[in-house]
Motif scaffolding. Sequence first.
Motif, PDB file in Angstrom:
ATOM      1  N   LEU A 275       0.810  -1.214   0.000  1.00 32.54           N
ATOM      2  CA  LEU A 275       0.000   0.000   0.000  1.00 32.54           C
ATOM      3  C   LEU A 275       0.848   1.271   0.000  1.00 32.54           C
ATOM      4  CD1 LEU A 275      -2.834  -0.965   2.522  1.00 32.54           C
ATOM      5  CD2 LEU A 275      -2.888  -1.048   0.025  1.00 32.54           C
ATOM      6  N   LEU A 276       2.127   1.149  -0.333  1.00 32.03           N
ATOM      7  CA  LEU A 276       3.025   2.301  -0.287  1.00 32.03           C
ATOM      8  C   LEU A 276       2.915   3.203  -1.510  1.00 32.03           C
ATOM      9  CD1 LEU A 276       6.337   0.849   1.227  1.00 32.03           C
ATOM     10  CD2 LEU A 276       4.738   2.458   2.287  1.00 32.03           C
ATOM     11  N   GLY A 277       2.158   2.813  -2.510  1.00 35.04           N
ATOM     12  CA  GLY A 277       2.027   3.633  -3.707  1.00 35.04           C
ATOM     13  C   GLY A 277       1.555   5.037  -3.389  1.00 35.04           C
ATOM     14  N   GLY A 278       2.287   6.039  -3.882  1.00 34.09           N
ATOM     15  CA  GLY A 278       1.934   7.439  -3.651  1.00 34.09           C
ATOM     16  C   GLY A 278       2.529   8.039  -2.399  1.00 34.09           C
ATOM     17  N   ILE A 279       3.078   7.213  -1.522  1.00 30.63           N
ATOM     18  CA  ILE A 279       3.705   7.725  -0.295  1.00 30.63           C
ATOM     19  C   ILE A 279       5.139   8.129  -0.603  1.00 30.63           C
ATOM     20  CG2 ILE A 279       4.497   7.118   2.030  1.00 30.63           C
ATOM     21  CD1 ILE A 279       2.030   5.357   2.295  1.00 30.63           C
ATOM     22  N   GLU A 280       5.468   9.384  -0.323  1.00 31.88           N
ATOM     23  CA  GLU A 280       6.771   9.936  -0.687  1.00 31.88           C
ATOM     24  C   GLU A 280       7.704  10.114   0.502  1.00 31.88           C
ATOM     25  OE1 GLU A 280       5.740  12.485  -4.654  1.00 31.88           O
ATOM     26  OE2 GLU A 280       5.449  13.509  -2.737  1.00 31.88           O
ATOM     27  N   GLY A 281       7.211   9.877   1.710  1.00 36.97           N
ATOM     28  CA  GLY A 281       8.070  10.050   2.871  1.00 36.97           C
ATOM     29  C   GLY A 281       7.535   9.317   4.079  1.00 36.97           C
ATOM     30  N   LEU A 282       8.417   9.096   5.043  1.00 43.18           N
ATOM     31  CA  LEU A 282       8.038   8.512   6.320  1.00 43.18           C
ATOM     32  C   LEU A 282       8.246   9.542   7.422  1.00 43.18           C
ATOM     33  CD1 LEU A 282       9.519   4.887   6.103  1.00 43.18           C
ATOM     34  CD2 LEU A 282       7.193   5.658   5.558  1.00 43.18           C
ATOM     35  N   HIS A 283       7.471   9.401   8.461  1.00 44.19           N
ATOM     36  CA  HIS A 283       7.504  10.327   9.595  1.00 44.19           C
ATOM     37  C   HIS A 283       7.527   9.512  10.874  1.00 44.19           C
ATOM     38  CE1 HIS A 283       5.727  12.849  12.766  1.00 44.19           C
ATOM     39  NE2 HIS A 283       5.934  13.919  12.025  1.00 44.19           N
ATOM     40  N   MET A 284       8.394   9.902  11.799  1.00 45.78           N
ATOM     41  CA  MET A 284       8.328   9.316  13.140  1.00 45.78           C
ATOM     42  C   MET A 284       8.561  10.420  14.152  1.00 45.78           C
ATOM     43  SD  MET A 284      11.871   7.281  13.885  1.00 45.78           S
ATOM     44  CE  MET A 284      13.480   8.083  13.819  1.00 45.78           C
ATOM     45  N   HIS A 285       7.815  10.350  15.231  1.00 45.54           N
ATOM     46  CA  HIS A 285       7.992  11.298  16.334  1.00 45.54           C
ATOM     47  C   HIS A 285       7.971  10.477  17.613  1.00 45.54           C
ATOM     48  CE1 HIS A 285       7.789  14.512  19.115  1.00 45.54           C
ATOM     49  NE2 HIS A 285       6.495  14.471  19.327  1.00 45.54           N
ATOM     50  N   THR A 286       9.127  10.376  18.270  1.00 48.95           N
ATOM     51  CA  THR A 286       9.246   9.498  19.435  1.00 48.95           C
ATOM     52  C   THR A 286       9.805  10.194  20.661  1.00 48.95           C
ATOM     53  OG1 THR A 286      11.516   8.786  18.946  1.00 48.95           O
ATOM     54  CG2 THR A 286       9.736   7.599  17.834  1.00 48.95           C
ATOM     55  N   LEU A 287      10.304  11.418  20.521  1.00 49.07           N
ATOM     56  CA  LEU A 287      11.039  12.062  21.599  1.00 49.07           C
ATOM     57  C   LEU A 287      10.214  13.132  22.308  1.00 49.07           C
ATOM     58  CD1 LEU A 287      14.490  12.607  19.816  1.00 49.07           C
ATOM     59  CD2 LEU A 287      13.643  10.571  21.015  1.00 49.07           C
ATOM     60  N   CYS A 288      10.666  13.513  23.500  1.00 52.00           N
ATOM     61  CA  CYS A 288      10.061  14.608  24.254  1.00 52.00           C
ATOM     62  C   CYS A 288      11.133  15.214  25.153  1.00 52.00           C
ATOM     63  CB  CYS A 288       8.885  14.107  25.093  1.00 52.00           C
ATOM     64  SG  CYS A 288       8.116  15.382  26.116  1.00 52.00           S
ATOM     65  N   GLU A 289      11.558  16.422  24.828  1.00 56.22           N
ATOM     66  CA  GLU A 289      12.582  17.120  25.616  1.00 56.22           C
ATOM     67  C   GLU A 289      13.834  16.263  25.778  1.00 56.22           C
ATOM     68  OE1 GLU A 289      10.939  18.292  29.352  1.00 56.22           O
ATOM     69  OE2 GLU A 289       9.522  19.704  28.473  1.00 56.22           O
ATOM     70  N   GLN A 290      14.324  15.688  24.695  1.00 57.20           N
ATOM     71  CA  GLN A 290      15.431  14.743  24.795  1.00 57.20           C
ATOM     72  C   GLN A 290      16.624  15.152  23.945  1.00 57.20           C
ATOM     73  OE1 GLN A 290      12.516  11.330  24.311  1.00 57.20           O
ATOM     74  NE2 GLN A 290      14.050  10.361  25.614  1.00 57.20           N
ATOM     75  N   GLY A 291      17.744  14.474  24.202  1.00 54.86           N
ATOM     76  CA  GLY A 291      18.992  14.788  23.538  1.00 54.86           C
ATOM     77  C   GLY A 291      19.199  13.982  22.274  1.00 54.86           C
ATOM     78  N   ALA A 292      20.328  14.258  21.617  1.00 54.56           N
ATOM     79  CA  ALA A 292      20.646  13.583  20.368  1.00 54.56           C
ATOM     80  C   ALA A 292      20.972  12.113  20.575  1.00 54.56           C
ATOM     81  CB  ALA A 292      21.820  14.292  19.691  1.00 54.56           C
ATOM     82  N   ASP A 293      21.371  11.730  21.787  1.00 56.12           N
ATOM     83  CA  ASP A 293      21.657  10.316  22.056  1.00 56.12           C
ATOM     84  C   ASP A 293      20.384   9.478  21.926  1.00 56.12           C
ATOM     85  OD1 ASP A 293      20.592  11.628  24.277  1.00 56.12           O
ATOM     86  OD2 ASP A 293      21.702  10.413  25.728  1.00 56.12           O
ATOM     87  N   ALA A 294      19.267  10.000  22.414  1.00 60.98           N
ATOM     88  CA  ALA A 294      17.993   9.287  22.279  1.00 60.98           C
ATOM     89  C   ALA A 294      17.587   9.189  20.817  1.00 60.98           C
ATOM     90  CB  ALA A 294      16.907   9.986  23.088  1.00 60.98           C
ATOM     91  N   LEU A 295      17.826  10.246  20.059  1.00 59.33           N
ATOM     92  CA  LEU A 295      17.516  10.205  18.631  1.00 59.33           C
ATOM     93  C   LEU A 295      18.376   9.168  17.920  1.00 59.33           C
ATOM     94  CD1 LEU A 295      16.182  11.292  16.046  1.00 59.33           C
ATOM     95  CD2 LEU A 295      18.025  12.996  15.939  1.00 59.33           C
ATOM     96  N   ALA A 296      19.674   9.168  18.190  1.00 56.70           N
ATOM     97  CA  ALA A 296      20.569   8.225  17.516  1.00 56.70           C
ATOM     98  C   ALA A 296      20.179   6.782  17.818  1.00 56.70           C
ATOM     99  CB  ALA A 296      22.011   8.492  17.940  1.00 56.70           C
ATOM    100  N   ALA A 297      19.816   6.510  19.064  1.00 55.68           N
ATOM    101  CA  ALA A 297      19.397   5.158  19.432  1.00 55.68           C
ATOM    102  C   ALA A 297      18.109   4.774  18.714  1.00 55.68           C
ATOM    103  CB  ALA A 297      19.218   5.055  20.941  1.00 55.68           C
ATOM    104  N   THR A 298      17.178   5.724  18.620  1.00 56.08           N
ATOM    105  CA  THR A 298      15.914   5.457  17.940  1.00 56.08           C
ATOM    106  C   THR A 298      16.123   5.229  16.452  1.00 56.08           C
ATOM    107  OG1 THR A 298      14.740   6.816  19.571  1.00 56.08           O
ATOM    108  CG2 THR A 298      13.589   6.339  17.513  1.00 56.08           C
TER     109      THR A 298
END
Length: 371
Positions: A156-179
């Motif tokens: 069902l990916l036809g027409g989808i041009e990007g992915l989005h994720m939002h997992t952080l809250c007031e966090q540092g780059a270490d949490a982003l890198a791990a995610t």
Amino acid sequence: MKPKNISTPVYVIDADKLEANLKILQGVERSTGCKILLAQKAFSAYCVYPLIGQYISGTTASGLYEARLGREEMGKENHVFCPAYLDEEFDEIADICDHIVFNSFAQKQKFGGRRKRASIGLRVNPEFSTQEAAIYDPCAPGSRLGVTKEHFREDLLGGIEGLHMHTLCEQGADALAATVRVFEDKFGEYLRGMRWLNLGGGHHITKPGYDIALLERTVGHLSDKYGVQIYLEPGEAVALHAGVLATKVLEIVENGIRTAILDASAACHMPDVLEMPYRPPLRGSGQANQKKYTYRLSSRTCLAGDIIGDYSFDAPLAEGDVLIFEDMAIYSMVKNNTFNGMPLPSIAVRKGDDIRVVKTFGYADFKNRLS
């Protein structure tokens, strides 16, 4: 700031601090090629959108009204994500938004054909929690936010041009890198041939000590490996420490503890104090009993639990004293309310030593919410 020269309660946006934050964010954009968007759910004071628009790439919204505000007041890239769109609102969203992110394949199937010029994305859930507060954790068990690997439909990916994720809250780059490592294991293969990846918000980029170099390496790795445009959607990082709430002491009462009744309210004017909960920083104060005089700070509403917290001072408080709560630009103006008939604080902007009141509120703002 000379708080005694302005009426309270009042939010005062510090344009100089706001600009300092924006210069940091602009530096990240320039060094990595990513695009940074203001998450309006944290800060929607559009009187300073012209300033913000000088430094970052646009705005992101959680629905039609925020999307309209971003389009009308900043007029740059305008993105939107909503867990479920309303049929009667979607055509207008499609008219004014550059990116539309769907929360499920079902939403994409329902609305994707009405996208008009917008680039379509899908929110995914890597199911990797990096924080303890479940209320702010989009990856908490049972979260409604984003498609998990188990329910991902490559067909069902036809027409989808990007992915989005939002997992952080007031966090540092270490949490982003791990995610990101977990995200790549689960969803990286689907980025091939897509145009963009949105890493959501919660990045505390302008907080002292934030590892900007690690953020830049992480963004660079993703853009180089997959050939996609990277987006970041910070809210707090834009206006962090860029505003205060000035409030006046109305009376001191005693019943086993001295309580200062203020003209500001936790429930009405800083709701996160009760919702999170947290203890907002107060200029010139200490923890309870740290300094000579301790007071419980409360409000003139009739809610018994409308309590900001216990603070101590070097000198006794008195009627007419003005107190300054710090870091009140974020999640305050966007969440305040008129419960109990409380007036909304005015909004002012400070530039250098000059303070200009840009908005006041009155009875009509209370009455017009009701019928």
